[in-house]
Design an enzyme around this catalytic site. Structure first.
Site, PDB file in Angstrom:
ATOM      1  CE1 TYR A 286       3.956  -6.692   3.569  1.00  0.00           C
ATOM      2  CE2 TYR A 286       3.355  -9.008   3.528  1.00  0.00           C
ATOM      3  CZ  TYR A 286       3.463  -7.784   2.892  1.00  0.00           C
ATOM      4  OH  TYR A 286       3.081  -7.654   1.578  1.00  0.00           O
TER       5      TYR A 286
ATOM      6  CG  ASP B 232      -1.921  -1.050   1.269  1.00  0.00           C
ATOM      7  OD1 ASP B 232      -2.229  -1.591   0.195  1.00  0.00           O
ATOM      8  OD2 ASP B 232      -2.416  -1.347   2.371  1.00  0.00           O
TER       9      ASP B 232
END
Lengths: 243, 243
Positions: free
Chosen positions: B109, B51
């Site tokens: 992540y 994003d």
């Protein structure tokens, strides 16, 4: 009351620390931010200046003010009046005769070298990226010649205006941390560009261009031309000031 | 040859990863940089999208090329054709049928929370600054409800277009490191905003607003409205992809 604050900044987008009438400097922004917070004009004293592009994790300033803002809240309120690349991370009351510059006993600087064959975008402007081989022990030995009180004229940036070039380095530690190499300096004060020129000279020694003794030879020559290049400002951090 | 490269970027000044015709995205810059390096148009496959504002320490891409540039030098040459906030940190040859997205086994992540009462200018856009108390053990317990295969509909950003919302989380580790708190996620793939919504929900639990069981209740409701806020993108890093 006399208030001492601790300050962090990312030096990348400032024209150095010191006030300049028409440029974006850390001092300009801090002075405005503090005065807008306490709603009065007051003289602000800073621990030290840093060059253009140099960062700080522990810069200090003091100023006298009768503000009624709670001391624990003060950093947050000042931060509200500061741009995002400078912030206050602590505040406390100090004695009336405390002076951020003159009361400083020691300054700690860290020079950060990132050792990698390829540049790392997340370290852009935050470390000096050095892709060549380095002999760490050789650099450590060379640093020993610099400890104590010396005339550091060879390690002073050109155009610096000082009364004398005698300074004293208390310690230099070279710390390996994964791909990073930290050069940690402690001393009462340093000449303009002094740490960056020392690091630039040490890297030439570590890379095999000169022997360990080269550092002593450079020191003895008392001439900037004898030393290595000035390492880039983006690798340097004012870590802390000891009072 | 089929070439795999490893990529780092600072997501701050990009409109996300994915190609957009008139916006500055990571994919736009990388595709241009690679094609300008190998002097040919080639299809480039990326491991995953991130994003807007999300960073990467280990994004990957592969492309076919007959370039004669030495594979050890290739990252440096591509970097020369990239802006400073994105860089290639490795390159190697892979089998012809290797695909950066489809060959990925796991993605890792890290969500970085900085715990401090006051903001730190050097962490601006690099971490989520959280000034409130947190019960780490409570957050750890709550994460256990999320492990394994589930319908994560409650943790999906609105307007996401997907066939199904079943995903599988292999592990979540919460690591304390000085003032930092790392939320490390491993899984094959994640829904849009999934990690940021999970972290936002966990922080509400850690701060005492809900019990550990709240995480399971949110999961069971399969409704975005049940979960906490989406934690800011600047704290999220694509750490690595396992092939």
């Amino acid at each position: 009351m006399n208030i001492l604050i601790k300050i962090v900044y990312d030096g990348t987008n400032f024209y150095g620390f010191q006030y300049q009438p028409d440029k974006r400097t850390v001092e300009n922004e801090l002075t405005l931010g503090i005065q807008n917070t306490i709603k009065e004009k007051t003289k602000i004293y800073y621990a030290g200046r840093t060059d253009r592009g140099v960062h700080a994790l522990g810069q200090y300033a003091n100023f006298k003010s009768d503000t009624t803002i709670d001391i624990g809240n003060l950093p947050r309120v000042i931060n509200y009046n500061l741009p995002e690349d400078v912030s206050v991370i602590g505040a406390k009351y100090v004695d009336d005769d405390f002076h951020a510059r003159f009361s400083a006993k020691k300054k700690k600087y860290r020079y950060v070298v990132y050792r990698s064959r390829y540049r790392n975008a997340l370290l852009c402007n935050r470390a000096y990226e050095y892709p060549f081989d380095l002999n760490i022990e050789k650099m450590r030995t060379s640093m020993n010649y610099l400890l104590g009180e010396h005339d550091y004229n060879s390690f002073m940036g050109r155009n610096a205006i000082v009364k004398d070039t005698i300074r004293s380095i208390d310690s230099v530690d070279i710390i390996e941390n994964r791909n990073f190499l930290y050069f940690d300096f402690v001393g009462k004060s340093f000449l303009k560009n002094m740490i960056r020129i020392i690091v630039g000279t040490a890297l030439e020694i570590g890379n095999g261009r000169f022997s360990e003794l080269h550092m002593k030879e450079v020191l003895d020559k008392k001439n900037r031309k004898a030393a290595g290049p000035t390492a880039p400002s983006c690798g340097l951090y004012l870590l802390d000031v000891e009072y």
